[in-house]
Scaffold this motif. Structure first.
Motif, PDB file in Angstrom:
ATOM      1  N   ALA A   1      51.920-117.314  65.027  1.00  0.00           N
ATOM      2  CA  ALA A   1      53.111-116.741  64.392  1.00  0.00           C
ATOM      3  C   ALA A   1      52.910-116.601  62.886  1.00  0.00           C
ATOM      4  O   ALA A   1      53.333-115.607  62.287  1.00  0.00           O
ATOM      5  N   ALA A   2      52.251-117.568  62.277  1.00  0.00           N
ATOM      6  CA  ALA A   2      51.991-117.498  60.834  1.00  0.00           C
ATOM      7  C   ALA A   2      51.085-116.320  60.510  1.00  0.00           C
ATOM      8  O   ALA A   2      51.314-115.594  59.532  1.00  0.00           O
ATOM      9  N   VAL A   3      50.067-116.106  61.318  1.00  0.00           N
ATOM     10  CA  VAL A   3      49.160-114.972  61.094  1.00  0.00           C
ATOM     11  C   VAL A   3      49.914-113.663  61.271  1.00  0.00           C
ATOM     12  O   VAL A   3      49.784-112.749  60.460  1.00  0.00           O
ATOM     13  N   LYS A   4      50.725-113.564  62.322  1.00  0.00           N
ATOM     14  CA  LYS A   4      51.483-112.339  62.568  1.00  0.00           C
ATOM     15  C   LYS A   4      52.437-112.061  61.406  1.00  0.00           C
ATOM     16  O   LYS A   4      52.553-110.928  60.958  1.00  0.00           O
ATOM     17  N   THR A   5      53.107-113.089  60.913  1.00  0.00           N
ATOM     18  CA  THR A   5      54.026-112.924  59.789  1.00  0.00           C
ATOM     19  C   THR A   5      53.278-112.411  58.560  1.00  0.00           C
ATOM     20  O   THR A   5      53.742-111.503  57.867  1.00  0.00           O
ATOM     21  N   TRP A   6      52.101-112.982  58.292  1.00  0.00           N
ATOM     22  CA  TRP A   6      51.306-112.554  57.148  1.00  0.00           C
ATOM     23  C   TRP A   6      50.875-111.098  57.306  1.00  0.00           C
ATOM     24  O   TRP A   6      50.980-110.307  56.374  1.00  0.00           O
ATOM     25  N   LEU A   7      50.394-110.729  58.498  1.00  0.00           N
ATOM     26  CA  LEU A   7      49.954-109.354  58.729  1.00  0.00           C
ATOM     27  C   LEU A   7      51.108-108.370  58.562  1.00  0.00           C
ATOM     28  O   LEU A   7      50.938-107.307  57.945  1.00  0.00           O
ATOM     29  N   LEU A   8      52.278-108.706  59.099  1.00  0.00           N
ATOM     30  CA  LEU A   8      53.429-107.820  58.962  1.00  0.00           C
ATOM     31  C   LEU A   8      53.839-107.674  57.501  1.00  0.00           C
ATOM     32  O   LEU A   8      54.217-106.582  57.063  1.00  0.00           O
ATOM     33  N   ALA A   9      53.741-108.736  56.724  1.00  0.00           N
ATOM     34  CA  ALA A   9      54.056-108.664  55.291  1.00  0.00           C
ATOM     35  C   ALA A   9      53.076-107.739  54.580  1.00  0.00           C
ATOM     36  O   ALA A   9      53.471-106.962  53.699  1.00  0.00           O
TER      37      ALA A   9
END
Length: 104
Positions: free
Chosen positions: A67-75
């Motif tokens: 989830a942290a990686v996905k959040t970073w990628l979306l940002a």
């Protein structure tokens, strides 16, 4: 640094390479799904006696990291999409991605 083998493994021959609990065919995604549906740790352990509390914790940690990686990628994508000129409808030939190709 730990020398214990990871509780979560990836093998292309098991569930198409999805992360699974070592020695099982129970995917991290499946265990997290059970928790999301309201299953308690006790419920999971009672229904899947081949796994341990530590396995469930490892699944939760893996989910948190994903989830942290996905959040970073979306940002990063949002930053690129909102940059000056990003909504001009044109994409530079050397652009790393085309915002208009992103799924809504």
């Amino acid at each position: 640094m730990t020398t214990e083998p990871s509780r979560i493994t990836l093998d292309p021959k098991v569930l198409l390479g999805k992360p699974v609990i070592r020695g099982t065919r129970l995917s991290v995604e499946f265990i997290i799904g059970l928790m999301a549906e309201g299953w308690s740790e006790a419920d999971i352990l009672a229904n899947y006696p081949g796994i341990t509390r530590e396995d469930i914790t490892a699944c939760a940690e893996r989910g948190r990291a994903a989830a942290a990686v996905k959040t970073w990628l979306l940002a990063q994508i949002e930053k690129k999409c909102t940059a000056p000129g990003a909504n001009s409808g044109e994409t530079a030939p050397d652009a790393p991605f085309a915002p208009e190709r992103l799924a809504a």
